[in-house]
Design a protein around this motif. Structure first.
Motif, PDB file in Angstrom:
ATOM      1  N   ASN A 545      -6.912   2.189   3.261  1.00 13.18           N
ATOM      2  CA  ASN A 545      -7.774   2.777   1.688  1.00 13.18           C
ATOM      3  C   ASN A 545      -7.043   2.923   1.045  1.00 13.18           C
ATOM      4  O   ASN A 545      -7.295   2.495  -0.659  1.00 13.18           O
ATOM      5  CB  ASN A 545      -9.263   3.122   3.027  1.00 13.18           C
ATOM      6  N   ASN A 547      -3.906   2.528  -0.693  1.00 16.18           N
ATOM      7  CA  ASN A 547      -3.685   1.359  -1.184  1.00 16.18           C
ATOM      8  C   ASN A 547      -4.058  -0.195  -1.472  1.00 16.18           C
ATOM      9  O   ASN A 547      -3.761   0.218  -3.083  1.00 16.18           O
ATOM     10  CB  ASN A 547      -2.270   0.880   0.256  1.00 16.18           C
ATOM     11  N   GLN A 548      -5.576  -0.137  -1.290  1.00 19.26           N
ATOM     12  CA  GLN A 548      -6.422  -1.481  -1.331  1.00 19.26           C
ATOM     13  C   GLN A 548      -6.736  -0.138  -3.089  1.00 19.26           C
ATOM     14  O   GLN A 548      -6.796  -1.135  -3.902  1.00 19.26           O
ATOM     15  CB  GLN A 548      -7.509  -1.347  -0.484  1.00 19.26           C
ATOM     16  N   SER A 552      -6.477  -1.930  -5.948  1.00 14.18           N
ATOM     17  CA  SER A 552      -7.683  -2.908  -7.343  1.00 14.18           C
ATOM     18  C   SER A 552      -8.062  -2.053  -8.894  1.00 14.18           C
ATOM     19  O   SER A 552      -7.933  -2.356  -9.498  1.00 14.18           O
ATOM     20  CB  SER A 552      -9.102  -2.270  -6.404  1.00 14.18           C
TER      21      SER A 552
END
Length: 606
Positions: A545, A547-548, A552
């Motif tokens: 979560n 890293n995402q 983004s």
């Protein structure tokens, strides 16, 4: 004195029969089923005339007949002339129904020993001690038994028999039967056999007489103390489905009255602490202790003992224990090394109470063989507090009021009798009070006094007398009873002993060791595989979560930067107008270039 074959003699306090006597050396055979053979000097022997063996029932019924033989022998030996002796021989033989030769043999036996038991008829058949094997076979048997059977590893006699048969075949000798070889092994000297196979210590305690006793004149003059691991498994006070192991019991006994003077039960192995706790319990009155366990009984033993006798374990050599005993006048002595019989009284007491433990569910018995198929861990039901109540009840309302074989009266009655004659034990030295006993024998740890109380053993303790010590950096000595986590002791600001209670009001007598085990079990719960797997999955989700979110956010920032750059470059370039004169071919113009880092820019072009 000249000894002859057939005479009964006493050698090393044992009754034996003379097999052969040549010069000063006499060969004997023991009057037992084993029939051991001994050789000794004639000066070591005495006649057995004054030490008759106990008669068997069959022999007792024949005693009247033997007495008649003895009376006839006395008459014959009293004859003055050969003619008179011959006449008495004939008369006695006719009266008793014996042949003349038999009568002569009876008289000869009576002349040697002079007792009625000497008239006992000899056994028929082969004489005891006669050996019919070849000398070479006897030599092989003796050698193989010595080399292969008399060893500390205690090998089976079967192996020695096989080697004896192998050696006999090698020398072409007849094979002795296994029964004969076993009989030869049983005829070996008992002391030497035990010494070679079990050790000198075992031989000494099995065959050396240990008679005699010591005298004790007063109560609490002589106290013996020792530990044992109880033969029962206990369960946790917090979760009775969890087995926590076997408890250790420390007992002290007054030798004069055989009263148990002190007891300490804990989960910790023996140490100077357990010895000190037992001695402290022995010195102090026990009414409060019995009330804590809910036992309505009489245990009048208290006072300072004169001498405490213990074995040579390390905990009995503790410097702190020695100092505590010396401080109040107790002489702490250790029994001689390798001499357990000096502690026989406390050992028998421990054996008595271990027998009581086998009445409880979860009893481990004395060993695996006695336990059999019984699953002690499955049936364990007793908590430490319940076991304490059981054990103390067996002392106060069991052992103390049961007739003692040595005293011939119950120990409690003996204590009352002797206590009425003189004071039982010595009072504490001047300057000491009962509350100081914990300071002498209880273990301690150094702690600071904080606003939240005294933190010890994972708990907090407080007493109102400690208010003025809050905030001080100096540490205080916190004394504690290892078996009672409900309170601790310390010397307060006024110098008096202060009892600090558990801040959450837990008054149960729970051992600090059990609290520690409970904390370990609670810590182990967080290490359960399913919880760890669940935790690892949460870490993976958190990392993915994060890293995402980072990726983004970076993309959003990149797009925003591109947009700003485009807008800035667009604002800086003037747009062409119709009034502007055309430039010559050699003049410079701006051309939009998209090849540099994907950002639009202008460059000059000729």
């Amino acid at each position: 004195m000249q000894f002859k074959s057939g005479m009964e003699v006493v050698y090393r306090e044992r009754r034996m029969e003379v097999l052969d006597a040549s010069g000063d050396t006499v060969t004997l055979i023991a009057r037992t089923d084993s029939g051991e053979i001994y050789e000794c000097k004639a000066t070591e022997l005495t006649l057995a005339t004054d030490r008759p063996l106990p008669l068997a029932p069959a022999e007792a019924s024949a005693w009247q007949e033997w007495d008649q033989y003895a009376q006839a022998a006395r008459k014959i030996l009293a004859a003055q002339t050969p003619a008179e002796k011959k006449q008495r021989y004939e008369e006695s033989s006719e009266q008793l129904g014996l042949s003349l030769r038999t009568m002569q043999r009876k008289v000869r036996q009576f002349r040697i020993q002079g007792t009625v038991s000497a008239m006992k008829p000899e056994k028929s058949g082969r004489r005891t001690g006669v050996r019919l094997l070849l000398p070479k076979v006897e030599e092989i048997i003796a050698t193989q038994l010595n080399e292969r059977w008399l060893k500390e590893t205690k090998p089976s006699l079967t192996d020695a028999i096989e080697h004896i048969h192998k050696e006999c075949r090698k020398f072409q000798c007849p094979l002795p039967s296994p029964t004969t070889i076993r009989h030869r092994a049983s005829q070996l000297d008992e002391y030497e056999r035990i010494r070679r196979r079990e050790g000198a210590k075992a031989a000494k305690y099995k065959l050396t007489p240990m008679t005699g006793s010591f005298e004790v004149w007063k109560l609490l003059e002589y106290v013996q103390i020792d530990h044992t691991l109880a033969d029962v498994l206990l369960v946790s006070e917090f979760d009775q489905t969890i087995v926590i192991g076997r408890p250790w019991v420390t007992l002290a006994i007054d030798v004069k009255s055989r009263m148990v003077v002190g007891v300490y039960i804990s989960l910790e192995p023996p140490s100077a602490i357990s010895v000190g706790m037992c001695l402290a319990h022995a010195i102090l009155p026990k009414s409060d202790f019995l009330a804590t366990l809910g036992i309505d009984g009489e245990w009048p033993v208290h006072g300072v003992m004169l001498l405490v006798h213990a074995d040579n374990a390390r905990e009995f050599h503790s410097e702190a224990l020695q100092n505590g005993c010396t401080d109040i006048g107790i002489d702490l002595q250790n029994r001689p090394v390798d001499a357990p019989h000096y502690g026989g009284i406390i050992e028998r007491l421990i054996g008595t109470f271990m027998g009581k433990c086998r009445l409880l569910p979860g009893s481990t018995q004395r060993n695996v063989v006695e336990r059999g198929d019984y699953d002690a861990e499955r049936d364990a039901r007793m908590t430490l507090s319940a076991f304490k109540a059981f054990f103390v009840n067996e002392i106060v309302r069991g052992y103390h009021v049961t007739r003692h074989r040595t005293l011939d009266v119950p120990p409690l009655m003996k204590w009352r009798e002797l206590a009425a004659e003189h004071n039982a034990g010595r009072p504490l030295p001047s300057g000491y009070a009962p509350w100081q006993i914990p300071v002498l024998f209880y273990p301690f740890a150094m702690r600071c006094i904080r606003r939240t109380g005294i933190e010890f053993g994972g708990r907090f303790y407080w007493a109102d007398e400690l208010t003025e010590w809050v905030g001080r950096k100096e540490k205080c000595a916190i004394h504690f009873h290892p078996g009672d986590a409900s309170k601790v002791y310390l010397r307060g600001p006024s110098g008096a002993i202060v009892v600090a209670l558990h801040t959450k009001g837990d008054t149960r007598c729970i051992a600090f060791e059990e609290l520690r085990l409970q904390r370990q079990r609670n810590a182990a719960l967080s290490e359960a595989p399913e919880l760890l797997a669940y935790k690892d999955a949460g870490l993976d989700f958190r990392d993915a979560n994060t890293n995402q979110a980072i990726a983004s956010t970076k993309a959003a920032h990149r797009a925003a930067a591109i947009q700003k750059t485009r807008e800035a470059q667009t604002r800086d370039v003037p747009l062409p107008s119709s009034s502007t004169p055309p430039q010559s071919p050699a003049s410079t113009v701006l051309v939009f270039d998209r090849d540099i880092r994907d950002f639009g820019t202008y460059r000059k072009s000729a």
